[in-house]
Design a protein around this motif. Structure first.
Motif, mmCIF file in Angstrom:
data_model
loop_
_atom_site.group_PDB
_atom_site.id
_atom_site.type_symbol
_atom_site.label_atom_id
_atom_site.label_comp_id
_atom_site.label_asym_id
_atom_site.label_seq_id
_atom_site.Cartn_x
_atom_site.Cartn_y
_atom_site.Cartn_z
ATOM 1 N N ILE A 133 -73.379 -19.237 98.519
ATOM 2 C CA ILE A 133 -72.662 -19.543 97.275
ATOM 3 C C ILE A 133 -72.644 -18.329 96.354
ATOM 4 C CG2 ILE A 133 -72.774 -20.912 95.147
ATOM 5 C CD1 ILE A 133 -73.711 -23.270 96.867
ATOM 6 N N VAL A 134 -73.789 -17.619 96.287
ATOM 7 C CA VAL A 134 -73.872 -16.408 95.452
ATOM 8 C C VAL A 134 -72.889 -15.357 95.955
ATOM 9 C CG1 VAL A 134 -75.339 -14.442 94.829
ATOM 10 C CG2 VAL A 134 -76.247 -16.765 94.704
ATOM 11 N N LEU A 135 -72.855 -15.146 97.246
ATOM 12 C CA LEU A 135 -71.959 -14.141 97.815
ATOM 13 C C LEU A 135 -70.496 -14.515 97.608
ATOM 14 C CD1 LEU A 135 -73.905 -13.393 101.127
ATOM 15 C CD2 LEU A 135 -73.713 -11.914 99.120
ATOM 16 N N LEU A 136 -70.171 -15.791 97.767
ATOM 17 C CA LEU A 136 -68.798 -16.245 97.545
ATOM 18 C C LEU A 136 -68.399 -16.075 96.080
ATOM 19 C CD1 LEU A 136 -66.221 -17.604 98.579
ATOM 20 C CD2 LEU A 136 -67.301 -19.833 98.128
ATOM 21 N N THR A 137 -69.291 -16.456 95.166
ATOM 22 C CA THR A 137 -69.010 -16.305 93.727
ATOM 23 C C THR A 137 -68.830 -14.840 93.367
ATOM 24 O OG1 THR A 137 -70.394 -18.256 93.321
ATOM 25 C CG2 THR A 137 -69.802 -16.920 91.410
ATOM 26 N N THR A 138 -69.676 -13.980 93.951
ATOM 27 C CA THR A 138 -69.566 -12.543 93.684
ATOM 28 C C THR A 138 -68.245 -11.998 94.212
ATOM 29 O OG1 THR A 138 -71.973 -12.369 93.920
ATOM 30 C CG2 THR A 138 -70.726 -10.318 93.903
ATOM 31 N N LEU A 139 -67.843 -12.471 95.383
ATOM 32 C CA LEU A 139 -66.568 -12.037 95.959
ATOM 33 C C LEU A 139 -65.402 -12.446 95.076
ATOM 34 C CD1 LEU A 139 -65.211 -10.679 98.393
ATOM 35 C CD2 LEU A 139 -65.100 -12.929 99.492
ATOM 36 N N ILE A 140 -65.447 -13.660 94.538
ATOM 37 C CA ILE A 140 -64.402 -14.127 93.617
ATOM 38 C C ILE A 140 -64.384 -13.260 92.363
ATOM 39 C CG2 ILE A 140 -63.697 -16.039 92.119
ATOM 40 C CD1 ILE A 140 -64.829 -17.936 94.299
ATOM 41 N N LEU A 141 -65.582 -12.936 91.838
ATOM 42 C CA LEU A 141 -65.663 -12.081 90.655
ATOM 43 C C LEU A 141 -65.108 -10.691 90.952
ATOM 44 C CD1 LEU A 141 -66.627 -11.621 87.738
ATOM 45 C CD2 LEU A 141 -68.888 -11.029 88.648
ATOM 46 N N CYS A 142 -65.425 -10.153 92.108
ATOM 47 C CA CYS A 142 -64.889 -8.843 92.509
ATOM 48 C C CYS A 142 -63.364 -8.876 92.598
ATOM 49 C CB CYS A 142 -65.476 -8.418 93.857
ATOM 50 S SG CYS A 142 -67.194 -7.901 93.796
ATOM 51 N N SER A 143 -62.835 -9.961 93.147
ATOM 52 C CA SER A 143 -61.373 -10.101 93.271
ATOM 53 C C SER A 143 -60.722 -10.144 91.881
ATOM 54 C CB SER A 143 -61.026 -11.370 94.047
ATOM 55 O OG SER A 143 -61.587 -11.331 95.337
ATOM 56 N N ALA A 144 -61.341 -10.885 90.972
ATOM 57 C CA ALA A 144 -60.820 -10.983 89.607
ATOM 58 C C ALA A 144 -60.879 -9.627 88.905
ATOM 59 C CB ALA A 144 -61.613 -12.028 88.818
ATOM 60 N N LEU A 145 -61.978 -8.893 89.112
ATOM 61 C CA LEU A 145 -62.108 -7.568 88.505
ATOM 62 C C LEU A 145 -61.090 -6.587 89.091
ATOM 63 C CD1 LEU A 145 -65.992 -7.170 88.287
ATOM 64 C CD2 LEU A 145 -64.396 -7.246 86.364
ATOM 65 N N ALA A 146 -60.857 -6.697 90.395
ATOM 66 C CA ALA A 146 -59.865 -5.830 91.038
ATOM 67 C C ALA A 146 -58.475 -6.117 90.473
ATOM 68 C CB ALA A 146 -59.886 -6.048 92.545
ATOM 69 N N PHE A 147 -58.160 -7.395 90.278
ATOM 70 C CA PHE A 147 -56.868 -7.777 89.681
ATOM 71 C C PHE A 147 -56.747 -7.227 88.264
ATOM 72 C CE2 PHE A 147 -54.376 -10.795 87.106
ATOM 73 C CZ PHE A 147 -53.163 -10.731 87.782
ATOM 74 N N PHE A 148 -57.834 -7.352 87.488
ATOM 75 C CA PHE A 148 -57.831 -6.835 86.119
ATOM 76 C C PHE A 148 -57.659 -5.317 86.117
ATOM 77 C CE2 PHE A 148 -60.244 -5.251 82.368
ATOM 78 C CZ PHE A 148 -59.430 -5.787 81.377
ATOM 79 N N ALA A 149 -58.304 -4.627 87.064
ATOM 80 C CA ALA A 149 -58.192 -3.168 87.160
ATOM 81 C C ALA A 149 -56.759 -2.745 87.472
ATOM 82 C CB ALA A 149 -59.153 -2.642 88.226
ATOM 83 N N VAL A 150 -56.106 -3.498 88.360
ATOM 84 C CA VAL A 150 -54.709 -3.209 88.698
ATOM 85 C C VAL A 150 -53.813 -3.424 87.482
ATOM 86 C CG1 VAL A 150 -52.740 -3.984 90.075
ATOM 87 C CG2 VAL A 150 -54.973 -3.694 91.160
ATOM 88 N N MET A 151 -54.065 -4.505 86.744
ATOM 89 C CA MET A 151 -53.283 -4.777 85.532
ATOM 90 C C MET A 151 -53.493 -3.693 84.484
ATOM 91 S SD MET A 151 -51.606 -7.656 85.945
ATOM 92 C CE MET A 151 -51.278 -8.282 84.296
ATOM 93 N N LEU A 152 -54.684 -3.084 84.514
ATOM 94 C CA LEU A 152 -55.053 -2.096 83.506
ATOM 95 C C LEU A 152 -54.551 -0.702 83.832
ATOM 96 C CD1 LEU A 152 -56.830 -2.327 80.885
ATOM 97 C CD2 LEU A 152 -58.742 -1.498 82.257
#
Length: 304
Positions: A226-245
């Motif tokens: 669950i921790v690894l999955l949550t971290t992966l989701i957070l990484c995906s969200a951060l990557a999306f934010f980085a692309v938007m930025l």
């Protein structure tokens, strides 16, 4: 206790991180965007002081109620009943909690929104209830701690921006509201992840006090998943934010990729391999560093 013991008892590293975060929000982000603000230097210092004091009170009351588990989980970092008496600990809790509440009450009056004081009252009550009862409840304690981290990040918006936001400056203020909202969500999910890791680390002590943490309820390996999955989701969200930025601020995008995303990916690899309590403790430490590096992103974000 020695001065070093007192500093560790009040979690000085966490306190410094809170102070740095609130300083950067006010004196880097708000000033860079030339926002209208409600608090001068003195009153903002009171906001920082009140937040830090309530946080310290929370750490102390948690230690007071966690002695039995801490004897097993972290005997070398046990303070209450070992280096400081229970009575002295309660007195310190009352002092810090009172300072935080009084400063919060005054600030609410100062910005002419006395209803804001309820934020301080609820935070104080929730921290007390967490230490006494909620910490032992499945997921509730984890979510509560993450919510309080979220709240501490958005507090400058409530006291410094909201009271002076109007139709004339709303468009500029809203940009910063969104940026701080992203940072607060980052803090929320990173705290959830760290809370789960700490639960895995503290399984033995938590079992003794009858706590129902996630690893006790479903097992350590499933919790890791669950921790690894949550971290992966957070990484995906951060990557999306980085692309938007990227079109708005390339330097911030590069920084996020190298100093926030990459360490999170390393954390995932390290946690997957971690077996001993020391390795789990280091995993938790990695997340604390990631939180600090995420906060420092505020230094790089530019105004349009």
């Amino acid at each position: 206790m020695t001065p070093k013991d007192y500093l560790n008892f009040i979690r000085w590293k966490n306190v410094v991180m809170i102070g740095v975060l609130l300083f950067l929000i006010k004196y880097v982000l708000f000033e860079r965007f030339e926002l209208n603000v409600a608090l001068d230097h003195f009153h903002y210092a009171l906001l920082v002081l009140s937040t830090i004091c309530i946080a310290i009170a929370g750490y102390i009351i948690n230690d007071i109620n966690d002695v039995e588990a801490d004897r097993i989980n972290k005997p070398k970092r046990l303070y209450v009943g070992s280096k400081i008496s229970r009575t002295q600990s309660y007195n310190l809790f009352i002092v810090f909690n009172s300072i935080g509440l009084l400063a919060g009450m005054y600030l609410s009056y100062h910005v002419r929104h006395t209803s804001y004081f309820i934020i301080y009252v609820l935070t104080s009550l929730l921290l007390y209830q967490y230490a006494k009862y909620l910490k032992k409840k499945l997921l509730i304690g984890n979510l509560l701690v993450a919510f309080l981290v979220f709240l501490s990040i958005v507090l400058p918006l409530v006291f410094d921006l909201l009271p002076v936001t109007n139709p004339l400056n709303e468009s500029r203020q809203v940009v910063v509201f969104k940026l701080i909202g992203v940072l607060a969500l980052f803090g929320f999910f990173l705290t959830i992840i760290r809370e789960f890791v700490k639960d895995i680390e503290d399984v033995k002590g938590d079992e003794k006090i009858g706590a129902r943490s996630l690893p006790i309820a479903i097992g350590v390996q499933k919790t890791k998943g669950i921790v690894l999955l949550t971290t992966l989701i957070l990484c995906s969200a951060l990557a999306f934010f980085a692309v938007m930025l990227v079109s708005f601020d390339r330097i911030a995008t590069v920084y996020l990729s190298i100093f926030v995303l990459a360490p999170l990916l390393y954390f995932m690899f390290y946690l997957w391999k971690a077996k001993s309590q020391n390795e789990l403790h280091r995993s938790s430490g990695i997340l604390k560093i990631v939180m600090l590096l995420g906060i420092l992103t505020l230094l790089l974000i530019k105004s349009a």
